[in-house]
Structures are given as C-alpha cells and as structure tokens.
Design a protein around this motif. Structure first.
Motif, PDB file in Angstrom:
ATOM      1  N   ARG A  28       1.241  12.400  -9.820  1.00  0.00           N
ATOM      2  CA  ARG A  28      -0.165  12.446  -9.415  1.00  0.00           C
ATOM      3  C   ARG A  28      -1.036  13.263 -10.366  1.00  0.00           C
ATOM      4  O   ARG A  28      -0.710  14.359 -10.756  1.00  0.00           O
ATOM      5  CB  ARG A  28      -0.281  13.024  -8.015  1.00  0.00           C
TER       6      ARG A  28
ATOM      7  N   ARG B   5      -6.707   9.854   1.237  1.00  0.00           N
ATOM      8  CA  ARG B   5      -6.456   8.625   1.987  1.00  0.00           C
ATOM      9  C   ARG B   5      -5.084   8.083   1.592  1.00  0.00           C
ATOM     10  O   ARG B   5      -4.586   8.350   0.510  1.00  0.00           O
ATOM     11  CB  ARG B   5      -7.537   7.583   1.713  1.00  0.00           C
ATOM     12  N   SER B   6      -4.498   7.314   2.500  1.00  0.00           N
ATOM     13  CA  SER B   6      -3.167   6.777   2.230  1.00  0.00           C
ATOM     14  C   SER B   6      -3.012   5.413   2.899  1.00  0.00           C
ATOM     15  O   SER B   6      -3.940   4.898   3.521  1.00  0.00           O
ATOM     16  CB  SER B   6      -2.096   7.735   2.770  1.00  0.00           C
TER      17      SER B   6
ATOM     18  N   ALA C 166       0.841  -1.202   0.000  1.00  0.00           N
ATOM     19  CA  ALA C 166       0.000   0.000   0.000  1.00  0.00           C
ATOM     20  C   ALA C 166       0.880   1.258   0.000  1.00  0.00           C
ATOM     21  O   ALA C 166       0.604   2.222  -0.732  1.00  0.00           O
ATOM     22  CB  ALA C 166      -0.925  -0.002   1.218  1.00  0.00           C
TER      23      ALA C 166
ATOM     24  N   VAL D  54     -10.682   0.936  -6.591  1.00  0.00           N
ATOM     25  CA  VAL D  54      -9.981   2.071  -6.015  1.00  0.00           C
ATOM     26  C   VAL D  54      -9.363   1.654  -4.679  1.00  0.00           C
ATOM     27  O   VAL D  54      -9.944   0.850  -3.952  1.00  0.00           O
ATOM     28  CB  VAL D  54     -10.954   3.269  -5.857  1.00  0.00           C
ATOM     29  N   LEU D  55      -8.190   2.186  -4.380  1.00  0.00           N
ATOM     30  CA  LEU D  55      -7.549   1.914  -3.095  1.00  0.00           C
ATOM     31  C   LEU D  55      -8.281   2.655  -1.978  1.00  0.00           C
ATOM     32  O   LEU D  55      -8.763   3.772  -2.171  1.00  0.00           O
ATOM     33  CB  LEU D  55      -6.083   2.361  -3.124  1.00  0.00           C
ATOM     34  N   TYR D  56      -8.343   2.035  -0.811  1.00  0.00           N
ATOM     35  CA  TYR D  56      -8.938   2.603   0.399  1.00  0.00           C
ATOM     36  C   TYR D  56     -10.423   2.952   0.183  1.00  0.00           C
ATOM     37  O   TYR D  56     -10.834   4.092   0.335  1.00  0.00           O
ATOM     38  CB  TYR D  56      -8.147   3.823   0.885  1.00  0.00           C
TER      39      TYR D  56
ATOM     40  N   VAL E  32     -10.519  11.566  -6.644  1.00  0.00           N
ATOM     41  CA  VAL E  32      -9.517  10.509  -6.631  1.00  0.00           C
ATOM     42  C   VAL E  32      -8.179  11.069  -7.068  1.00  0.00           C
ATOM     43  O   VAL E  32      -8.099  12.110  -7.734  1.00  0.00           O
ATOM     44  CB  VAL E  32      -9.923   9.320  -7.547  1.00  0.00           C
TER      45      VAL E  32
ATOM     46  N   ARG F 186      -6.492   6.008  -5.981  1.00  0.00           N
ATOM     47  CA  ARG F 186      -6.941   5.967  -4.584  1.00  0.00           C
ATOM     48  C   ARG F 186      -7.930   7.094  -4.341  1.00  0.00           C
ATOM     49  O   ARG F 186      -7.960   8.089  -5.066  1.00  0.00           O
ATOM     50  CB  ARG F 186      -5.757   6.097  -3.636  1.00  0.00           C
TER      51      ARG F 186
ATOM     52  N   TYR G  74      -4.623   9.613  -8.931  1.00  0.00           N
ATOM     53  CA  TYR G  74      -4.153   8.464  -9.702  1.00  0.00           C
ATOM     54  C   TYR G  74      -2.749   8.731 -10.216  1.00  0.00           C
ATOM     55  O   TYR G  74      -2.283   9.872 -10.235  1.00  0.00           O
ATOM     56  CB  TYR G  74      -5.113   8.160 -10.864  1.00  0.00           C
TER      57      TYR G  74
ATOM     58  N   ASP H  38       2.317   1.707  -3.483  1.00  0.00           N
ATOM     59  CA  ASP H  38       1.316   2.272  -4.387  1.00  0.00           C
ATOM     60  C   ASP H  38       1.162   3.774  -4.153  1.00  0.00           C
ATOM     61  O   ASP H  38       1.053   4.551  -5.117  1.00  0.00           O
ATOM     62  CB  ASP H  38      -0.035   1.573  -4.205  1.00  0.00           C
ATOM     63  N   ASP H  39       1.162   4.196  -2.900  1.00  0.00           N
ATOM     64  CA  ASP H  39       1.073   5.624  -2.595  1.00  0.00           C
ATOM     65  C   ASP H  39       2.270   6.388  -3.150  1.00  0.00           C
ATOM     66  O   ASP H  39       2.108   7.486  -3.697  1.00  0.00           O
ATOM     67  CB  ASP H  39       0.981   5.850  -1.089  1.00  0.00           C
TER      68      ASP H  39
END
Length: 155
Positions: A42, A104-105, A31, A75-77, A89, A100, A91, A34-35
């Motif tokens: 971004r 959020r992270s 995770a 989607v993440l989170y 979002v 994501r 991306y 990915d962040d």
C-alpha cells in the motif's frame, strides 16, 4: 403450454438466477482481491477528482516517486465524490493504476451485490410460481387435455 415446455422455461429461469447470483459473487470476490492486492503493497496519496459518478470516478494523483497517475478505470468505491474534491487514496505501489478511496473496502460492494441477487431470486421465483399456477389452472391439469386418459361419454 405442455409440461415439458413448462419445465424447460423453469430450468432457463433457474439457470438465469444462478448465473446472476454467480456474477454477483464474482463481483464481490474481485473487489476483495483488489483490496488484498492494495493492502499487500500500500501507498497513500492525495488525489483530485476529475470526473465523478455513482459507479465510476476518475482521479489524478502523484505517487511518492513523483509520477502522475490517472487510472483509466477510475478509483474503486467512488460514491459520494464531486469534481474538484481532494481525497485521500490508497494504491498498490506495484500497480499504481489499482487505487481506492482511503478507508473504503470491498464491504461496500456486498450490499448492492446481495440486493441484486436477492431481487433476482424474488422476481424469478415469482415468475416460476405464476407459470406453475397458470399451468395447473389451465389446460395442463384437466384430464380431457391429457393424451393418456381415454375420453368417455356418459349416457
């Protein structure tokens, strides 16, 4: 149960706890990775939630070049989303399928992963203690069951 069998069972339980803890750590590390990938390049967009669940929600959004994306992994989170919601979002512009919920992270993955790891250690630790206590109360600690102790009869 023999002492050898007890040790083997305990080693299997210990190995399982270590494996599950390692998997939890890998989950958080993935995770975080990915962040980092998203933050490096971004893009932001408004997305529509197509399906919603506590672990997986699918979305649809347009990137700045006008291409529609429906990430197959969702989607993440995704917690606390509802079908039809319009959400912000973030991306990765180099990989728009990696997306994501904005704001959020990987921090949100730490508590669930740590809870699973801690619960695993509590359950497996309790089982190991119960096995050891049962062994010492049972045949394992009585001298007459040990093959190395000669049997004597008092006259």
């Amino acid at each position: 149960m023999s002492r050898t069998a007890l040790r083997r069972v305990q080693l299997v339980l210990l190995s399982a706890a270590i494996l599950i803890t390692g998997l939890c750590a890998v989950l958080v590390a993935a995770a975080w990775r990915d962040d980092v990938t998203i933050d490096a390049d971004r893009g932001t967009a408004t997305a529509e939630v197509l399906s919603a669940g506590p672990r997986r929600s699918t979305i649809s959004f347009y990137t700045t070049d006008g291409v529609n994306h429906n990430p197959p992994l969702g989607v993440l989170y995704p917690s606390e989303l509802s079908v039809g919601d319009r959400i912000q979002v973030e991306y990765s512009r180099s990989d728009p399928e990696l997306v994501r919920v904005a704001g959020r992270s990987a921090v949100v993955a730490v508590v669930p992963a740590a809870s699973v790891a801690a619960g695993t250690w509590l359950v497996i630790g309790a089982i190991m203690v119960l096995l050891a206590v049962g062994y010492h109360r049972g045949d394992g600690s009585r001298p007459e069951s040990s093959p190395d102790v000669p049997h004597t009869v008092d006259p």
